[in-house]
Design a protein around this motif. Structure first.
Motif, mmCIF file in Angstrom:
data_model
loop_
_atom_site.group_PDB
_atom_site.id
_atom_site.type_symbol
_atom_site.label_atom_id
_atom_site.label_comp_id
_atom_site.label_asym_id
_atom_site.label_seq_id
_atom_site.Cartn_x
_atom_site.Cartn_y
_atom_site.Cartn_z
ATOM 1 N N ARG A 74 0.873 -1.179 0.000
ATOM 2 C CA ARG A 74 0.000 0.000 0.000
ATOM 3 C C ARG A 74 0.902 1.218 0.000
ATOM 4 N N ARG A 75 0.817 1.988 -1.071
ATOM 5 C CA ARG A 75 1.636 3.193 -1.239
ATOM 6 C C ARG A 75 0.674 4.357 -1.436
ATOM 7 N N GLY A 76 0.643 5.238 -0.444
ATOM 8 C CA GLY A 76 -0.352 6.308 -0.486
ATOM 9 C C GLY A 76 -1.721 5.678 -0.371
ATOM 10 N N GLY A 77 -2.604 5.963 -1.293
ATOM 11 C CA GLY A 77 -3.933 5.368 -1.280
ATOM 12 C C GLY A 77 -4.062 4.173 -2.204
ATOM 13 N N ALA A 78 -2.983 3.797 -2.894
ATOM 14 C CA ALA A 78 -3.056 2.729 -3.892
ATOM 15 C C ALA A 78 -2.521 1.413 -3.342
ATOM 16 N N LEU A 79 -3.141 0.319 -3.736
ATOM 17 C CA LEU A 79 -2.674 -1.014 -3.397
ATOM 18 C C LEU A 79 -1.981 -1.577 -4.641
ATOM 19 N N LEU A 80 -0.672 -1.812 -4.561
ATOM 20 C CA LEU A 80 0.124 -2.224 -5.719
ATOM 21 C C LEU A 80 0.478 -3.703 -5.630
ATOM 22 N N ASP A 81 0.264 -4.446 -6.718
ATOM 23 C CA ASP A 81 0.699 -5.837 -6.788
ATOM 24 C C ASP A 81 2.203 -5.879 -7.018
ATOM 25 N N VAL A 82 2.786 -7.059 -6.858
ATOM 26 C CA VAL A 82 4.241 -7.231 -6.908
ATOM 27 C C VAL A 82 4.860 -6.698 -8.199
ATOM 28 N N ASP A 83 4.170 -6.828 -9.316
ATOM 29 C CA ASP A 83 4.751 -6.376 -10.582
ATOM 30 C C ASP A 83 4.810 -4.848 -10.694
ATOM 31 N N ARG A 84 4.134 -4.121 -9.798
ATOM 32 C CA ARG A 84 4.142 -2.656 -9.857
ATOM 33 C C ARG A 84 5.064 -2.022 -8.819
ATOM 34 N N TRP A 85 5.394 -2.730 -7.743
ATOM 35 C CA TRP A 85 6.260 -2.112 -6.734
ATOM 36 C C TRP A 85 7.656 -2.708 -6.690
ATOM 37 N N ASP A 86 7.839 -3.932 -7.129
ATOM 38 C CA ASP A 86 9.130 -4.606 -6.978
ATOM 39 C C ASP A 86 10.044 -4.297 -8.156
ATOM 40 N N VAL A 87 10.806 -3.205 -8.029
ATOM 41 C CA VAL A 87 11.690 -2.801 -9.115
ATOM 42 C C VAL A 87 13.100 -3.356 -8.951
ATOM 43 N N GLY A 88 13.403 -3.932 -7.803
ATOM 44 C CA GLY A 88 14.723 -4.524 -7.591
ATOM 45 C C GLY A 88 15.807 -3.500 -7.319
ATOM 46 N N PRO A 89 17.009 -3.973 -7.071
ATOM 47 C CA PRO A 89 18.109 -3.072 -6.731
ATOM 48 C C PRO A 89 18.515 -2.200 -7.911
ATOM 49 N N ARG A 90 19.027 -1.045 -7.608
ATOM 50 C CA ARG A 90 19.466 -0.100 -8.629
ATOM 51 C C ARG A 90 20.876 0.367 -8.331
ATOM 52 N N ARG A 91 21.593 0.725 -9.370
ATOM 53 C CA ARG A 91 22.958 1.243 -9.190
ATOM 54 C C ARG A 91 22.983 2.487 -8.321
ATOM 55 N N LEU A 92 22.000 3.369 -8.519
ATOM 56 C CA LEU A 92 21.950 4.600 -7.734
ATOM 57 C C LEU A 92 21.873 4.294 -6.248
ATOM 58 N N GLY A 93 21.061 3.330 -5.874
ATOM 59 C CA GLY A 93 20.936 2.967 -4.464
ATOM 60 C C GLY A 93 22.232 2.417 -3.903
ATOM 61 N N ARG A 94 22.893 1.554 -4.661
ATOM 62 C CA ARG A 94 24.167 0.999 -4.190
ATOM 63 C C ARG A 94 25.218 2.103 -4.091
ATOM 64 N N TRP A 95 25.185 3.028 -5.018
ATOM 65 C CA TRP A 95 26.112 4.158 -4.984
ATOM 66 C C TRP A 95 25.858 5.005 -3.734
ATOM 67 N N ARG A 96 24.576 5.251 -3.407
ATOM 68 C CA ARG A 96 24.230 6.016 -2.198
ATOM 69 C C ARG A 96 24.796 5.353 -0.947
ATOM 70 N N VAL A 97 24.641 4.038 -0.850
ATOM 71 C CA VAL A 97 25.142 3.312 0.323
ATOM 72 C C VAL A 97 26.658 3.454 0.421
ATOM 73 N N THR A 98 27.344 3.306 -0.687
ATOM 74 C CA THR A 98 28.807 3.423 -0.698
ATOM 75 C C THR A 98 29.241 4.815 -0.264
ATOM 76 N N VAL A 99 28.615 5.844 -0.797
ATOM 77 C CA VAL A 99 28.964 7.216 -0.438
ATOM 78 C C VAL A 99 28.702 7.459 1.047
ATOM 79 N N LYS A 100 27.571 7.003 1.565
ATOM 80 C CA LYS A 100 27.250 7.199 2.979
ATOM 81 C C LYS A 100 28.265 6.502 3.883
ATOM 82 N N ARG A 101 28.660 5.293 3.521
ATOM 83 C CA ARG A 101 29.642 4.568 4.340
ATOM 84 C C ARG A 101 30.997 5.257 4.328
#
Length: 113
Positions: A74-101
């Protein structure tokens, strides 16, 4: 689990009835917390999990400590099935973690394992 799960999302978890498959997002019980992480591998007795943007995987966990699979969010008022919310890992996210560490280490606030 960003970008798959965002702040404020509420995950709907269904009970685990069979062995989780690699790539699925599961709810697992660790010593002091519950986590939603992605399955890296599972041999039927033990599974390895990892957050989408974590630097390293979690220690192997017995399958009996995996409570269920995330199916809808449930995101906001919408109920999303797995194919709409599960985008998997992204390079940007891994880069953010590396920079923060690295910034934390530079500031002397690095976590000790």
């Amino acid at each position: 689990m960003w970008p798959s799960l965002r702040a404020g999302d509420v995950a709907e978890v269904e009970p685990l009835v069979d062995t989780p498959r690699p790539g699925e997002v599961v709810l697992a019980r660790f010593e002091s917390s519950l986590v939603l992480h992605r399955v890296r591998w599972c041999d039927g007795r033990v599974c390895a999990l990892r957050g989408d943007n974590g630097g390293s995987g979690d220690p192997p966990l017995p399958v009996v400590r995996i409570l269920g699979r995330a199916r809808r969010v449930r995101r906001g008022g919408a109920l999303l099935d797995v194919d709409r919310w599960d985008v998997g890992p992204r390079r940007l996210g891994r880069w953010r973690v590396t920079v923060k560490r690295r910034l934390a280490a530079w500031l002397g606030r690095a976590r000790t394992p």
